[in-house]
Design a protein around this motif. Sequence first.
Motif, PDB file in Angstrom:
ATOM      1  N   ARG A  42      39.053  31.437  36.366  1.00 58.80           N
ATOM      2  CA  ARG A  42      39.194  30.131  37.295  1.00 58.80           C
ATOM      3  C   ARG A  42      38.538  29.010  36.687  1.00 58.80           C
ATOM      4  O   ARG A  42      37.318  29.110  36.005  1.00 58.80           O
ATOM      5  N   HIS A 340      46.985  27.677  42.324  1.00 59.03           N
ATOM      6  CA  HIS A 340      47.117  28.681  41.040  1.00 59.03           C
ATOM      7  C   HIS A 340      47.892  28.204  40.141  1.00 59.03           C
ATOM      8  O   HIS A 340      48.931  27.608  40.460  1.00 59.03           O
ATOM      9  N   ARG A 366      42.935  28.762  39.901  1.00 60.27           N
ATOM     10  CA  ARG A 366      42.811  30.122  39.655  1.00 60.27           C
ATOM     11  C   ARG A 366      44.071  30.489  38.678  1.00 60.27           C
ATOM     12  O   ARG A 366      45.307  30.137  38.551  1.00 60.27           O
TER      13      ARG A 366
END
Length: 367
Positions: A42, A340, A366
Motif C-alpha cells: 500500500r 485498489h 492498495r
Amino acid sequence: MQSPITVTRLVTRKRALDQSRIEQEQRSPVAADGEVILKVDRCALTTNNISYAAYGDSMHYWEFFPTGLAEWGHIPAWGFADVIASGVENVAVGERFYGYLPLASHVWVRPDRVIRRGFHDGTEHRQALSSVYNQYTRCSEDTYHRPATENLQVLLKPLFLTSLMLADFLKDNQFFGASRVVFSSASSKTAYGTAVCLAGHPKLECVALTSTGNKTFVERLGCYGRTVSYAELSELANDRPTLYVDFSGDLGLRERVHQHFAGHLVYSCFVGSAHTTDEAELSAVEGLRPVFFFAPIQIRKRSVEWGAERVNRYVGEGLQRFYRQVSAPVNPLLQVVESHGLEAAQSVISRLFHGHIPPVEGHVIRL
C-alpha cells in the motif's frame, strides 16, 4: 523452475502529471546476491506526491526509481512492502518494511548498512540522493508501528515529518523575530500539522490563509488562531513582525502577502506546492527573497545534535499525538479513502493535480 514475476508499474508524463499509463514486464523471481525483492502492499497519494513530481528534476525525485524513459517517470510514494525474495543474510522473506517506493507492484533494492531497525538501499544510482529517502524501516522493530494505523502512517508520517521539522526549524531560529506566522494553503495536511506542532507557543499567533470553500474546514481544525480567505488578506493588520510560510507556491499570492506585510515581513519560507506544479520559484516582487525549506537538512542537524534514537522518539511520539488528533471520534479531521490497483492511482493523481480532492480526504492505494 519458478515462474517469472509480472511487474506492473505506473509511469507518469513528467510535464503533464494528469497523463499516465500502466506497463507490465516479466522478471525473475529470484533475488541476486545482495538483492531483495519487495512486493508493494500500500502507498499514500497526497499533494506531497504531486510536489515530488513537480520538483522531480530540480530536487532529483525522478531519479530514485528511473524508468529509462526520458519523458516518463515514477512518482515516488511512501508505503509498506513485504519481502518476497532475499539474497541478503539479515533480511528475511516475509518481513515487512516501511519506506519510499515507486507506484509499482514490486521494487528491487540492495540493502546496505543492515541493522535491527532496517536498512539503507545501497543501489548505486541512489547513493548521491538524499539518504532520508533511502531508509527502510523494519516494521517488527518500529516501536510506533501498528497494523491498525498503517493507513495513517503512510498518509501522515511523511507530511508530519516535514511539519515537525519545519516547526522545529522555526523554533530553533526564534521565529526570526516574528510574533505572527501566516500559512498559505492552510487546509493542507502539512500546513495544519505545522500549526499543531506550534500550538501553545507563547506570544505567537498562527494565521491561516485558505480558499473561501475551505474556510469552514480550516476553522474546524482548531489549530489556527485566526482563519481568513485569500480575498480577506487585506483585513489582516500589518502591525507586528510576520513570518510567511508558503505551502501554495502561488506567486501572485506571494506577491500580495509580501506587499501587504511590507516593512514587517521578517522571513519568507517556501515549503511545497499545493496550487502549482511549476518548478520551485524562489523570488518575490517585493521584500525578502523566499527561502526553500528542505526537511532532511533539519533532520540531519538534529541527528547530529540529539542522536538517531532521540530523533526517532521525537518523531514517533509526535506522530502518535497527531494520529489521535486527526482521527478523534468527535471531530475527525481525516477521512481515509482506500482504493485498489494502479488504475485507481491514475484517477487519484489526476484529481490531485487538478485540485479536486477535498482536504478532509486521505487516499491510500492498495496493490
